[in-house]
Design a protein around this motif. Structure first.
Motif, PDB file in Angstrom:
ATOM      1  N   LEU A  90       0.780  -1.118   0.067  1.00  0.00           N
ATOM      2  CA  LEU A  90      -0.201  -0.006  -0.027  1.00  0.00           C
ATOM      3  C   LEU A  90       0.939   1.320  -0.018  1.00  0.00           C
ATOM      4  CD1 LEU A  90      -2.789   1.443   0.217  1.00  0.00           C
ATOM      5  CD2 LEU A  90      -2.499   1.246   2.765  1.00  0.00           C
ATOM      6  N   THR A  91       1.996   1.139   0.779  1.00  0.00           N
ATOM      7  CA  THR A  91       2.902   2.283   0.664  1.00  0.00           C
ATOM      8  C   THR A  91       3.474   2.496  -0.547  1.00  0.00           C
ATOM      9  OG1 THR A  91       3.492   1.796   3.116  1.00  0.00           O
ATOM     10  CG2 THR A  91       4.995   3.347   1.964  1.00  0.00           C
ATOM     11  N   VAL A  92       3.774   1.680  -1.199  1.00  0.00           N
ATOM     12  CA  VAL A  92       4.468   1.540  -2.558  1.00  0.00           C
ATOM     13  C   VAL A  92       3.349   2.229  -3.515  1.00  0.00           C
ATOM     14  CG1 VAL A  92       5.901   0.300  -4.434  1.00  0.00           C
ATOM     15  CG2 VAL A  92       6.349  -0.048  -2.223  1.00  0.00           C
ATOM     16  N   ALA A  93       2.277   1.617  -3.459  1.00  0.00           N
ATOM     17  CA  ALA A  93       1.149   1.948  -4.367  1.00  0.00           C
ATOM     18  C   ALA A  93       0.753   3.373  -4.053  1.00  0.00           C
ATOM     19  CB  ALA A  93      -0.141   0.962  -4.086  1.00  0.00           C
ATOM     20  N   LEU A  94       0.781   3.799  -2.832  1.00  0.00           N
ATOM     21  CA  LEU A  94       0.471   5.395  -2.830  1.00  0.00           C
ATOM     22  C   LEU A  94       1.639   6.276  -3.687  1.00  0.00           C
ATOM     23  CD1 LEU A  94      -0.369   5.474   1.036  1.00  0.00           C
ATOM     24  CD2 LEU A  94      -2.006   5.940  -0.967  1.00  0.00           C
ATOM     25  N   GLU A  99       0.865  10.455 -10.920  1.00  0.00           N
ATOM     26  CA  GLU A  99       1.246  10.490 -12.302  1.00  0.00           C
ATOM     27  C   GLU A  99       2.615  11.208 -12.500  1.00  0.00           C
ATOM     28  OE1 GLU A  99      -1.873  12.781 -14.033  1.00  0.00           O
ATOM     29  OE2 GLU A  99      -3.516  11.762 -13.218  1.00  0.00           O
ATOM     30  N   LYS A 100       3.481  10.202 -12.780  1.00  0.00           N
ATOM     31  CA  LYS A 100       4.931  10.694 -13.257  1.00  0.00           C
ATOM     32  C   LYS A 100       5.463   9.754 -14.247  1.00  0.00           C
ATOM     33  CE  LYS A 100       6.257  12.133  -8.511  1.00  0.00           C
ATOM     34  NZ  LYS A 100       7.237  11.945  -7.259  1.00  0.00           N
ATOM     35  N   LYS A 101       6.256  10.234 -14.942  1.00  0.00           N
ATOM     36  CA  LYS A 101       6.637   9.470 -16.023  1.00  0.00           C
ATOM     37  C   LYS A 101       7.633   8.109 -15.567  1.00  0.00           C
ATOM     38  CE  LYS A 101       7.332  13.510 -19.076  1.00  0.00           C
ATOM     39  NZ  LYS A 101       8.286  14.119 -20.042  1.00  0.00           N
ATOM     40  N   SER A 102       7.896   8.306 -14.358  1.00  0.00           N
ATOM     41  CA  SER A 102       8.897   7.204 -13.876  1.00  0.00           C
ATOM     42  C   SER A 102       7.947   5.950 -13.332  1.00  0.00           C
ATOM     43  CB  SER A 102       9.818   7.584 -12.957  1.00  0.00           C
ATOM     44  OG  SER A 102       9.339   8.225 -11.915  1.00  0.00           O
ATOM     45  N   SER A 103       6.723   6.450 -13.100  1.00  0.00           N
ATOM     46  CA  SER A 103       5.845   5.426 -12.392  1.00  0.00           C
ATOM     47  C   SER A 103       5.634   4.184 -13.093  1.00  0.00           C
ATOM     48  CB  SER A 103       4.425   6.145 -12.041  1.00  0.00           C
ATOM     49  OG  SER A 103       4.469   7.081 -11.239  1.00  0.00           O
ATOM     50  N   TYR A 176      -3.831  -2.400  -5.190  1.00  0.00           N
ATOM     51  CA  TYR A 176      -4.037  -0.954  -4.360  1.00  0.00           C
ATOM     52  C   TYR A 176      -3.748   0.169  -5.307  1.00  0.00           C
ATOM     53  CZ  TYR A 176      -3.651  -3.188   0.016  1.00  0.00           C
ATOM     54  OH  TYR A 176      -4.203  -3.852   1.167  1.00  0.00           O
ATOM     55  N   ILE A 177      -3.188   0.063  -6.363  1.00  0.00           N
ATOM     56  CA  ILE A 177      -3.176   1.285  -7.369  1.00  0.00           C
ATOM     57  C   ILE A 177      -4.378   1.469  -8.069  1.00  0.00           C
ATOM     58  CG2 ILE A 177      -1.989   1.882  -9.626  1.00  0.00           C
ATOM     59  CD1 ILE A 177       0.612   0.984  -8.719  1.00  0.00           C
ATOM     60  N   ALA A 178      -4.903   0.237  -8.351  1.00  0.00           N
ATOM     61  CA  ALA A 178      -6.347   0.179  -9.053  1.00  0.00           C
ATOM     62  C   ALA A 178      -7.446   0.787  -8.268  1.00  0.00           C
ATOM     63  CB  ALA A 178      -6.565  -1.146  -9.466  1.00  0.00           C
ATOM     64  N   GLY A 179      -7.138   0.657  -7.125  1.00  0.00           N
ATOM     65  CA  GLY A 179      -8.174   1.380  -5.903  1.00  0.00           C
ATOM     66  C   GLY A 179      -7.962   2.791  -5.769  1.00  0.00           C
ATOM     67  N   ILE A 180      -6.538   3.117  -5.778  1.00  0.00           N
ATOM     68  CA  ILE A 180      -6.275   4.542  -5.416  1.00  0.00           C
ATOM     69  C   ILE A 180      -6.458   5.369  -6.801  1.00  0.00           C
ATOM     70  CG2 ILE A 180      -4.394   6.055  -5.035  1.00  0.00           C
ATOM     71  CD1 ILE A 180      -2.817   3.658  -3.535  1.00  0.00           C
ATOM     72  N   VAL A 181      -6.481   4.968  -7.900  1.00  0.00           N
ATOM     73  CA  VAL A 181      -6.463   5.827  -8.963  1.00  0.00           C
ATOM     74  C   VAL A 181      -8.116   5.985  -9.033  1.00  0.00           C
ATOM     75  CG1 VAL A 181      -6.559   5.542 -11.511  1.00  0.00           C
ATOM     76  CG2 VAL A 181      -4.647   4.844 -10.247  1.00  0.00           C
ATOM     77  N   ALA A 182      -8.902   5.058  -8.490  1.00  0.00           N
ATOM     78  CA  ALA A 182     -10.395   5.295  -8.809  1.00  0.00           C
ATOM     79  C   ALA A 182     -10.939   6.064  -7.758  1.00  0.00           C
ATOM     80  CB  ALA A 182     -10.976   3.767  -8.446  1.00  0.00           C
ATOM     81  N   VAL A 183     -10.134   6.445  -6.555  1.00  0.00           N
ATOM     82  CA  VAL A 183     -10.724   7.632  -5.670  1.00  0.00           C
ATOM     83  C   VAL A 183     -10.615   8.828  -6.421  1.00  0.00           C
ATOM     84  CG1 VAL A 183      -9.964   8.829  -3.617  1.00  0.00           C
ATOM     85  CG2 VAL A 183      -9.640   6.474  -3.890  1.00  0.00           C
ATOM     86  N   PRO A 184     -12.257   9.656  -6.246  1.00  0.00           N
ATOM     87  CA  PRO A 184     -12.429  10.869  -6.883  1.00  0.00           C
ATOM     88  C   PRO A 184     -11.296  12.094  -6.566  1.00  0.00           C
ATOM     89  CG  PRO A 184     -14.362   9.938  -6.335  1.00  0.00           C
ATOM     90  CD  PRO A 184     -13.307   8.968  -5.803  1.00  0.00           C
ATOM     91  N   ARG A 185     -10.863  12.597  -7.607  1.00  0.00           N
ATOM     92  CA  ARG A 185      -9.746  13.573  -7.145  1.00  0.00           C
ATOM     93  C   ARG A 185     -10.555  14.783  -6.557  1.00  0.00           C
ATOM     94  NH1 ARG A 185      -5.126  12.143  -6.547  1.00  0.00           N
ATOM     95  NH2 ARG A 185      -4.535  14.376  -6.721  1.00  0.00           N
ATOM     96  N   GLU A 186     -11.991  14.867  -6.852  1.00  0.00           N
ATOM     97  CA  GLU A 186     -12.539  16.241  -6.328  1.00  0.00           C
ATOM     98  C   GLU A 186     -12.712  16.047  -4.785  1.00  0.00           C
ATOM     99  OE1 GLU A 186     -13.718  14.032  -8.544  1.00  0.00           O
ATOM    100  OE2 GLU A 186     -13.920  15.097 -10.560  1.00  0.00           O
ATOM    101  N   ILE A 210     -10.866   2.671  -0.580  1.00  0.00           N
ATOM    102  CA  ILE A 210     -10.151   1.591  -1.220  1.00  0.00           C
ATOM    103  C   ILE A 210     -10.488   0.374  -0.421  1.00  0.00           C
ATOM    104  CG2 ILE A 210      -8.370   3.110  -2.330  1.00  0.00           C
ATOM    105  CD1 ILE A 210      -6.449   2.178  -0.290  1.00  0.00           C
ATOM    106  N   MET A 211     -11.426   0.363   0.420  1.00  0.00           N
ATOM    107  CA  MET A 211     -11.527  -0.775   1.277  1.00  0.00           C
ATOM    108  C   MET A 211     -11.859  -2.068   0.477  1.00  0.00           C
ATOM    109  SD  MET A 211     -11.247  -0.681   4.533  1.00  0.00           S
ATOM    110  CE  MET A 211     -12.093  -2.306   4.769  1.00  0.00           C
ATOM    111  N   PRO A 212     -12.641  -1.995  -0.659  1.00  0.00           N
ATOM    112  CA  PRO A 212     -12.828  -3.394  -1.406  1.00  0.00           C
ATOM    113  C   PRO A 212     -11.284  -3.719  -1.985  1.00  0.00           C
ATOM    114  CG  PRO A 212     -14.303  -1.404  -2.216  1.00  0.00           C
ATOM    115  CD  PRO A 212     -13.333  -0.889  -1.259  1.00  0.00           C
ATOM    116  N   SER A 213     -10.346  -2.858  -2.289  1.00  0.00           N
ATOM    117  CA  SER A 213      -9.191  -3.290  -2.746  1.00  0.00           C
ATOM    118  C   SER A 213      -8.234  -3.926  -1.386  1.00  0.00           C
ATOM    119  CB  SER A 213      -8.276  -2.239  -3.204  1.00  0.00           C
ATOM    120  OG  SER A 213      -9.013  -1.606  -4.185  1.00  0.00           O
ATOM    121  N   ILE A 214      -8.548  -3.240  -0.215  1.00  0.00           N
ATOM    122  CA  ILE A 214      -7.955  -3.807   0.937  1.00  0.00           C
ATOM    123  C   ILE A 214      -8.641  -5.242   1.506  1.00  0.00           C
ATOM    124  CG2 ILE A 214      -7.854  -3.602   3.635  1.00  0.00           C
ATOM    125  CD1 ILE A 214      -7.806  -0.487   2.784  1.00  0.00           C
ATOM    126  N   SER A 215      -9.776  -5.229   1.105  1.00  0.00           N
ATOM    127  CA  SER A 215     -10.330  -6.639   1.446  1.00  0.00           C
ATOM    128  C   SER A 215     -10.014  -7.789   0.320  1.00  0.00           C
ATOM    129  CB  SER A 215     -12.182  -6.501   1.044  1.00  0.00           C
ATOM    130  OG  SER A 215     -12.695  -5.550   2.281  1.00  0.00           O
TER     131      SER A 215
END
Length: 293
Positions: A90-94, A99-103, A176-186, A210-215
C-alpha cells in the motif's frame, strides 16, 4: 418465444457447462474422494485399504505434534506476511499511483519478482544469504551479515517471510493502485481546501474508499499464507529442525514421503475447515467496514 428460450439456454449451456464440469472434476470430486480416503489406512499406491474410521483424526489430535508445529508456523507466518505485505504494498502503491513518467518503470520493477520462476527466486536468495552477505560482512564488519540466517530456526522464519513479501509485493501493489486511481480527485481536493493535510486525507478519504481493494488483498494474501508450500519446498526443505514446515508441506510429506495417504487426507480436511472459518471471519470483518464507509 419457445425457440428463443431454447436458444438462450443453449447459449448459456455452451459457456457455463464446460466450467461447471471442470470445477466438478478439479475440486468437487477430489474433495469427496478425500472424505472417503480419510477414514482408511492406505499408502496411496496399493489396492489394500484398511477401514479405520475416525482413528486418523484421533491420531492427528493426540499423536502428531509435528502437524501442530506446522499449524503454529503457518499461523505465525500468516500474521507476519499479511500485515507486512499489505502495509508495504500500500505504501509503494501510494507513491506509484502519482502521475509521473517514472511510475510505469517503477511499477514494472516491483512486479517483475511476481512473474519470475520460483527456482530463479530461490537461487537469487541463496546467493543473497550466502556469498552476498559474506561479502557485505567483509566490507562493513556488521555482525548482522555474519548471522546464519538459513541455519537458525528463528531467523529462517523471517527469511521465508522476506522472500514471500518480496515475491508478491508487485501483485498487491497493482491491486492497491487500481483502487487509489479510482478515488475521485474532487474529494481529495475538497479535503485539502478544507485544511486537511496528507495524513488526514489518507486516513479519512483514501483508505475508506479503497476498502474493496483492501478486502481483496487481505483475502488473497491470507490464502497465499495458508497454502504456503513452494518456498518451503524449494528453499528451506522445512529446515532447520522442521522449523519452517508449513501445513501444506507437512501434508505433502505425510502423503508422498511417509506414504500415509489416509492420514494426509484427514489432515487436509481439518485444514480446509479451519481455512473456511478464518476466511469467513475475515470477509465478515472487511465487508462490514465497506458497508460502514
Amino acid at each position: 418465444m419457445r425457440q428463443k428460450k431454447i436458444k438462450d439456454f443453449l447459449t448459456f449451456a455452451l459457456f457455463v457447462f464446460p466450467t461447471v464440469i471442470f470445477v466438478l472434476f478439479a475440486t468437487d470430486i477430489p474433495f469427496v474422494m478425500n472424505l472417503y480416503y480419510s477414514v482408511f489406512d492406505w499408502n496411496g499406491v496399493g489396492r489394500s485399504m484398511e477401514f479405520v474410521g475416525g482413528s486418523n483424526f484421533v491420531k492427528i489430535f493426540t499423536q502428531d505434534p509435528l502437524f501442530w508445529d506446522a499449524v503454529q508456523f503457518t499461523l505465525k507466518f500468516a500474521v507476519f506476511f499479511v500485515v507486512t505485505v499489505n502495509i508495504v504494498s500500500l505504501t509503494v502503491a501510494l507513491v506509484m499511483a502519482k502521475e509521473k513518467k517514472s511510475s510505469s518503470i517503477g511499477r514494472a520493477f516491483y512486479y517483475i519478482p511476481y512473474i519470475i520462476s520460483l527456482t530463479a527466486i530461490s537461487l537469487i536468495w541463496k546467493f543473497i544469504f550466502g556469498p552476498g552477505f559474506e561479502a557485505l560482512y567483509e566490507i562493513t564488519g556488521w555482525e548482522l551479515f555474519n548471522w546464519s540466517w538459513v541455519g537458525t530456526p528463528k531467523l529462517a522464519f523471517y527469511v521465508v517471510v522476506i522472500m514471500a513479501v518480496w515475491q508478491n509485493l508487485g501483485f498487491y501493489m497493482v491491486n492497491y493502485i487500481a483502487g487509489i486511481v479510482a478515488v475521485p480527485r474532487e474529494l481529495i481536493e475538497a479535503a485539502k481546501i478544507d485544511g486537511a493535510n496528507s495524513p488526514q486525507t489518507l486516513v479519512h478519504i483514501t483508505l475508506p474508499l479503497i476498502m474493496p481493494s483492501i478486502s481483496i488483498c487481505t483475502l488473497t494474501s491470507l490464502t497465499f499464507a495458508f497454502k504456503l508450500f513452494d518456498i518451503v519446498m524449494v528453499f528451506t526443505k522445512g529446515g532447520p529442525a522442521n522449523s519452517t514446515v508449513s501445513v501444506a508441506y507437512n501434508i505433502y510429506m505425510e502423503a508422498f514421503t511417509r506414504n500415509n495417504y489416509g492420514l494426509a487426507t484427514a489432515k487436509s480436511l481439518i485444514f480446509v475447515i479451519f481455512c473456511l472459518i478464518v476466511t469467513a471471519v475475515q470477509l465478515k470483518v472487511t465487508k462490514s467496514r465497506e458497508v460502514e464507509q
